[in-house]
Design an enzyme around this catalytic site. Structure first.
Site, mmCIF file in Angstrom:
data_model
loop_
_atom_site.group_PDB
_atom_site.id
_atom_site.type_symbol
_atom_site.label_atom_id
_atom_site.label_comp_id
_atom_site.label_asym_id
_atom_site.label_seq_id
_atom_site.Cartn_x
_atom_site.Cartn_y
_atom_site.Cartn_z
ATOM 1 N N HIS A 1 -34.269 75.820 92.841
ATOM 2 C CA HIS A 1 -34.709 74.436 92.788
ATOM 3 C C HIS A 1 -34.541 73.483 94.146
ATOM 4 O O HIS A 1 -35.042 72.386 94.096
ATOM 5 C CB HIS A 1 -33.823 73.852 91.846
ATOM 6 C CG HIS A 1 -32.562 73.219 91.898
ATOM 7 N ND1 HIS A 1 -31.479 74.192 92.016
ATOM 8 C CD2 HIS A 1 -32.040 72.115 92.346
ATOM 9 C CE1 HIS A 1 -30.395 73.517 92.559
ATOM 10 N NE2 HIS A 1 -30.711 72.257 92.695
HETATM 11 C C1 UD1 Z 1 -30.531 67.293 91.312
HETATM 12 C C2 UD1 Z 1 -29.394 67.102 92.311
HETATM 13 C C3 UD1 Z 1 -28.862 68.335 92.593
HETATM 14 C C4 UD1 Z 1 -28.636 69.369 91.509
HETATM 15 C C5 UD1 Z 1 -29.558 69.430 90.550
HETATM 16 C C6 UD1 Z 1 -29.550 70.386 89.449
HETATM 17 C C7 UD1 Z 1 -29.463 65.118 93.792
HETATM 18 C C8 UD1 Z 1 -29.884 64.621 95.041
HETATM 19 N N1 UD1 Z 1 -29.696 66.422 93.376
HETATM 20 O O1 UD1 Z 1 -31.637 67.843 92.084
HETATM 21 O O2 UD1 Z 1 -27.617 68.268 93.467
HETATM 22 O O3 UD1 Z 1 -28.237 70.747 91.864
HETATM 23 O O4 UD1 Z 1 -29.993 68.027 90.175
HETATM 24 O O5 UD1 Z 1 -30.433 70.201 88.626
HETATM 25 O O6 UD1 Z 1 -28.713 64.432 92.961
HETATM 26 N N2 UD1 Z 1 -36.544 66.108 85.799
HETATM 27 C C9 UD1 Z 1 -36.945 66.327 84.540
HETATM 28 N N3 UD1 Z 1 -36.185 66.158 83.657
HETATM 29 C C10 UD1 Z 1 -34.944 66.072 83.718
HETATM 30 C C11 UD1 Z 1 -34.400 65.623 85.052
HETATM 31 C C12 UD1 Z 1 -35.275 66.040 86.206
HETATM 32 O O7 UD1 Z 1 -38.027 66.912 84.324
HETATM 33 O O8 UD1 Z 1 -34.040 65.880 82.803
HETATM 34 C C13 UD1 Z 1 -37.564 66.370 86.902
HETATM 35 C C14 UD1 Z 1 -37.907 65.110 87.732
HETATM 36 O O9 UD1 Z 1 -38.572 64.300 87.175
HETATM 37 C C15 UD1 Z 1 -38.046 65.513 89.096
HETATM 38 C C16 UD1 Z 1 -37.342 66.839 89.273
HETATM 39 O O10 UD1 Z 1 -37.118 67.190 87.628
HETATM 40 O O11 UD1 Z 1 -39.506 65.701 89.271
HETATM 41 C C17 UD1 Z 1 -36.066 66.672 89.877
HETATM 42 O O12 UD1 Z 1 -34.965 65.983 89.515
HETATM 43 P P1 UD1 Z 1 -34.026 65.111 90.335
HETATM 44 O O13 UD1 Z 1 -32.967 64.750 89.380
HETATM 45 O O14 UD1 Z 1 -34.839 64.066 91.323
HETATM 46 O O15 UD1 Z 1 -33.302 66.104 91.373
HETATM 47 P P2 UD1 Z 1 -32.944 67.404 91.188
HETATM 48 O O16 UD1 Z 1 -33.812 68.353 91.927
HETATM 49 O O17 UD1 Z 1 -32.721 68.073 89.697
#
Ligand code: UD1
Length: 364
Positions: free
Chosen positions: A210
Site C-alpha cells: 500500500h
Molecule cells: C494509512 C497510514 C499508514 C498505514 C495505513 C494502513 C498515514 C500517513 N498513513 O495509509 O501509515 O500503514 O493507513 O492502512 O496516516 N480508504 C478507503 N477506506 C478507508 C480508508 C481509506 O477507501 O476506510 C482509501 C482512501 O480514500 C484513500 C486511500 O484509501 O484513497 C488511502 O487512505 P489514507 O488514510 O489516506 O492512507 P493509507 O494509505 O491507508
C-alpha cells in the site's frame, strides 16, 4: 481520577490501542481511579479497514468519532486538529495517548500539546530516515512535542537520546501490537478462501502492498506483481488489497495473473491465520514485519529502509528494496529452504500494556 484520551484513526492503530483499553478496564473494575475516553478520528472508516477490528479485538464503541474521512495529508491533518481541539476545549484529559505514526497520531498530539495537555507516544522513537514517507514526518513531529515515550526497541531509545530527550522521559516497555498478536493467536479464524483455494500450511505466499511509491504508478505495480508471481513458482499468492492499491489495480492486466488471488482487506483474525501458516509474506507494511518476526514466518519487505531494524537484525525480515529485480533471488533463497530462522526481540512478550499503564499511573 486519572483521565486518559486514547486516539485511534487508521487500521494499524487498532491493534496497538486494544491492549491498553483492556488493561485500563481491568484496573477500573478493581476500583483504581483511572478511566479513558476513546477518540476515533475517522481517518479509516470502511468496515474492512476499521469496524471489523473493533469487533474482533473487543474495542468498545468510540466515545467520539471525528469523522474526518479521506483527503490529502493537509486535509486530514487539519480536519483532525479542528475536531480534536474542539473536543479538548469542552473537556481536557490528564494525558493524551497517541500510538504509531499515522496522520491521526501527529494531528492529535499537536492539538493536545498546544492546549497544554501532556502527550504520551506509544511506539515513540522509531525512524526510517526516509523523509518521502508521510509516516516519517508524523513520527518526527509527534516525538518533538511528546512528553513521555513508550518504546519498542533499544534503537528507538537511542534515536530519542540522540535527539536530546532525557532518559527519564523514555520508557522501554515492548510492543503493544505484539500484546494483541499473542492474546489473539488462539482465536485466529480460518478464512473462507482457505477452503475455496485448497490452501495448505507452507503452501502459499501472503502479499500486502500500500505504500505510495510501490502502488501509485500502475507500470511499477504491474512489474512488481509479475516478478512476485513468477518468483512464487506456481505457489498461490494471496493478496488482500488495500483500497489505495485497488484503485490502481483496476487498469492493470497481469501476465500469469491466475496465481494471484486478490481479496478484500481482511479482518485481523483471518489475516493472521493466513500469515501464521504462510511459507512467507511479501509486504511494504511495517507492523506486519513485527508480526512475522514473532510468528517466525519469513518476511520480505519491499522498501529501502525500515523504522523497525530489529525485525531484520533479530527477526525473520529482509529488506529487498523497491526494485522488482530483487524479488527473484530472494524467492530462490526461500524456496531452497535457506531463509534465516530469527528470534523474538526483547520485551515483545505480551505484557507491554500492563507496563505502560503502571508507569502512567505513577507519573500522573
Ligand atoms: C494509512 C497510514 C499508514 C498505514 C495505513 C494502513 C498515514 C500517513 N498513513 O495509509 O501509515 O500503514 O493507513 O492502512 O496516516 N480508504 C478507503 N477506506 C478507508 C480508508 C481509506 O477507501 O476506510 C482509501 C482512501 O480514500 C484513500 C486511500 O484509501 O484513497 C488511502 O487512505 P489514507 O488514510 O489516506 O492512507 P493509507 O494509505 O491507508
Amino acid at each position: 481520577m486519572i483521565t486518559l484520551d486514547l486516539i485511534v484513526g487508521a487500521r494499524p492503530n487498532f491493534m496497538k490501542i486494544a491492549p491498553l483499553i483492556r488493561e485500563i478496564k481491568r484496573r477500573e473494575t478493581k476500583g483504581d481511579p483511572i478511566t479513558f475516553r476513546l477518540v476515533h478520528t475517522g481517518q479509516h472508516y470502511d468496515r474492512n479497514m476499521s469496524g471489523s477490528f473493533f469487533e474482533e479485538l473487543d474495542i468498545p464503541e468510540p466515545d467520539v468519532n471525528l469523522n474526518v474521512g479521506s483527503g490529502t495529508q493537509a486535509e486530514q491533518t487539519s480536519g483532525i486538529m479542528l475536531g480534536y481541539e474542539k473536543l479538548l476545549m469542552a473537556k481536557k484529559p490528564d494525558l493524551c495517548i497517541v500510538v504509531g505514526d499515522v496522520t491521526s497520531t501527529m494531528a492529535c498530539a499537536i492539538a493536545a500539546r498546544k492546549l497544554l495537555v501532556p502527550v504520551a507516544h506509544v511506539e515513540g522513537g522509531i525512524r526510517s530516515g526516509d523523509m518521502t514517507m508521510p509516516e516519517e514526518i508524523n513520527r518526527i513531529v509527534t516525538d518533538s512535542i511528546t512528553d513521555w515515550f513508550f518504546t519498542t526497541s533499544e534503537t528507538a531509545n537511542e534515536n530519542l537520546r540522540k535527539s536530546g530527550v532525557e532518559e527519564k522521559r523514555i520508557f522501554f516497555v515492548g510492543n503493544t501490537m505484539i500484546d494483541t498478536l499473542l492474546a489473539s493467536r488462539p482465536r485466529f479464524v480460518r478464512p473462507k478462501l482457505w477452503d475455496d483455494l485448497g490452501l495448505g500450511k507452507g503452501k502459499y505466499i501472503v502479499l500486502t502492498l500500500h505504500r505510495p511509491n510501490n502502488v501509485d504508478d500502475p507500470v511499477n505495480l504491474k512489474h512488481l506483481l509479475e516478478e512476485i508471481i513468477s518468483g512464487a513458482n506456481g505457489l498461490p499468492v494471496i493478496f488482500p488489497v488495500h483500497p489505495r492499491t485497488r484503485k490502481v489495480m483496476q487498469g492493470i492486466d497481469l501476465a500469469g495473473g491466475s496465481a494471484l488471488h486478490m481479496a478484500e482487506p481482511m479482518g485481523y483474525l483471518q489475516f493472521n491465520y493466513l500469515v501464521e501458516r504462510a511459507l512467507a509474506v511479501i509486504t511494504d507494511s511495517g507492523g506486519i514485519t513485527e508480526e512475522t518476526t514473532v510468528m517466525g514466518v519469513p518476511c520480505m519487505t519491499l522498501r529501502n529502509s525500515t523504522e523497525r531494524p530489529e525485525t531484520v537484525t533479530v527477526g525473520t525480515n529482509e529488506l529487498l528494496g523497491t526494485d522488482p529485480a530483487a524479488i527473484a533471488p530472494a524467492m530462490n533463497k526461500l524456496l531452497s529452504g535457506n531463509w534465516k530462522k530469527g528470534a523474538i526481540p526483547p520485551l515483545w512478550d505480551g505484557h507491554t500494556a500492563e507496563r505502560i499503564i503502571e508507569i502512567i499511573s505513577g507519573l500522573l
